[in-house]
Design an enzyme around this catalytic site. Sequence first.
Site, short mmCIF file in Angstrom:
data_model
loop_
_atom_site.label_atom_id
_atom_site.label_comp_id
_atom_site.label_asym_id
_atom_site.label_seq_id
_atom_site.Cartn_x
_atom_site.Cartn_y
_atom_site.Cartn_z
CB CYS A 272 -13.39 -5.65 1.14
SG CYS A 272 -14.72 -4.92 2.70
CG HIS B 50 -10.22 -5.30 4.47
ND1 HIS B 50 -9.36 -4.39 3.45
CD2 HIS B 50 -10.99 -4.80 4.45
CE1 HIS B 50 -10.25 -4.15 2.92
NE2 HIS B 50 -11.60 -3.65 2.99
CD GLU C 239 -6.34 -6.78 2.96
OE1 GLU C 239 -6.76 -5.80 2.43
OE2 GLU C 239 -7.19 -7.40 2.89
#
Length: 545
Positions: free
Chosen positions: A380, A515, A517
């Site tokens: 990001c 993102h 994750e």
Amino acid sequence: MTTKFIFITGGVASSLGKGIASAALGALLQARGFSVTLRKLDPYLNVDPGTMSPHQHGEVFVTEDGMETDLDLGHYERFTGINATVADYVTTGQIYSNVIAQERKGVYLGATVQVIPHITDEIKRFILNKTANTDFILCEIGGTVGDIESLPYLEAIRQLRNEQGSERTLFIHLTLLPYIHTAEEIKTKPAQHSVKELLSVGIQADILICRSDRLISIEARTKLAQFCNVQSADVLAALDAQTIYHVPLQYHQAGFDQRVCKYFGVNLDHHPINLNNWQNIIERIENPTYSLTLAIAGKYIKLKDAYKSLIEAITHAGITAQTKIELVWVDTEQLDDIHHHLNDVDGIIIPGGFGTRGIDGKIAAIKFARQNKIPTLGICLGMQLTIIEACRNVLGISDASSTEFGQTTEPVIALMTEWLDPLLLIQQRNNTDNKGGTMRLGSYPCQIKNNTNAYSAYETSLIFERHRHRYEVNLKYKNQLEEIGLIFSGMSPDGQLTEIVEWRDHPWFVAAQFHPELKSLPFKPHPLFKNFILAALSYKLETQK
């Protein structure tokens, strides 16, 4: 099977692990073949956690459908593999907003709008929404019993017990048994008071989960059962675990899922448990083959929960690669320490963030990683700063910046309305504007170029990833950047939004606007993290020669 409702409350202290307990129970019920849905009811007045400081609240977890939620929903997804939705998270702010909106429309036909029944009815509607095809609905009540903010939620679930019946509702209370060193014993009195506080609002706990840092004696369990009006077998120990991924097995060994099934009259012979996946994970965690040292260069490192999903995604990739990973936390607000901390690491992660603090430190870390050929993953803001660093230090555009950081003559990163109109060189938002609901949130498609590190990671050309950001890469600089070797390896299908960039002449430097994750699971690590770890292992082997 008729849908059953399990309500998880907490007492004595916050941060005892209600979210992990809920997620672990969901995983155990799944392992017995049941379908589960996990939900959280947060008592604060914010409409969502999107405007809350990461230093206070930790990370904001984003669902596929673009809901900004509490980090516990990340645990729910990681433990069960089920994507949370907008129907699985609510705050008091949302509840009151909905009720007030209905009052303005005249829905209540002139009635005096009150906490009971209007607020509690809205809470019940949330709990009961979209539950028909699920065996178990697990609802975590945020906060601690005794908080004023939690009272409407406790009243709502008390009412649901009466409406749905005890055969369909179960109250689980997570509490703390502190060890007093001077007395050399575990004390049950705080837990007793917590259960009494719950009882004062009309809720009798059915199962007690007792957090402790040591074994709980039979005498202590018997005492708790006697004073809290539960069976001794329903006083369960929740001991500190080596990792959160040990918790499902520990809870099973303590009898958690068995007692829940017994309460609901489930025949365990008809629903045997299969914990092979969890046992395999623990085997890999406890017996690593390799080790790595990775740096996280961020500005929220005073509260590690601000990077909760990131830490877990690294763990997942390490589990798959049978690699023990040591994290070095680099505070990017401390410029003098940047190079010192990055000298001996095997990989660098530049995480997301908002605002101007720590930006120079992040850019310094990116430059260090690029020049020293250290495997790097940007996320990001980390991707946006990769663009800025390349423009400043390779293209020589000294004023290259983001309009998020203030006025600039070279808006490399900007709101789309700004870089599509060359006359708009500063952001149009100001301090009086609403901050919530202005971002690109949730899942968006990305088209990946062949023969790139991104394609090698995903092994497909079309992916969908979750976003949480306002600013985009200004395509005015795309050709210049690609000429110097910064490849735009992932774009939105219409070619307007930059999703992934990577350095061509670098062992592995990939930066993503989204993102990754948020979609990583212990059983299925995210492709970018998996390949990043493999690149870091290769780098370590090369540097050791």
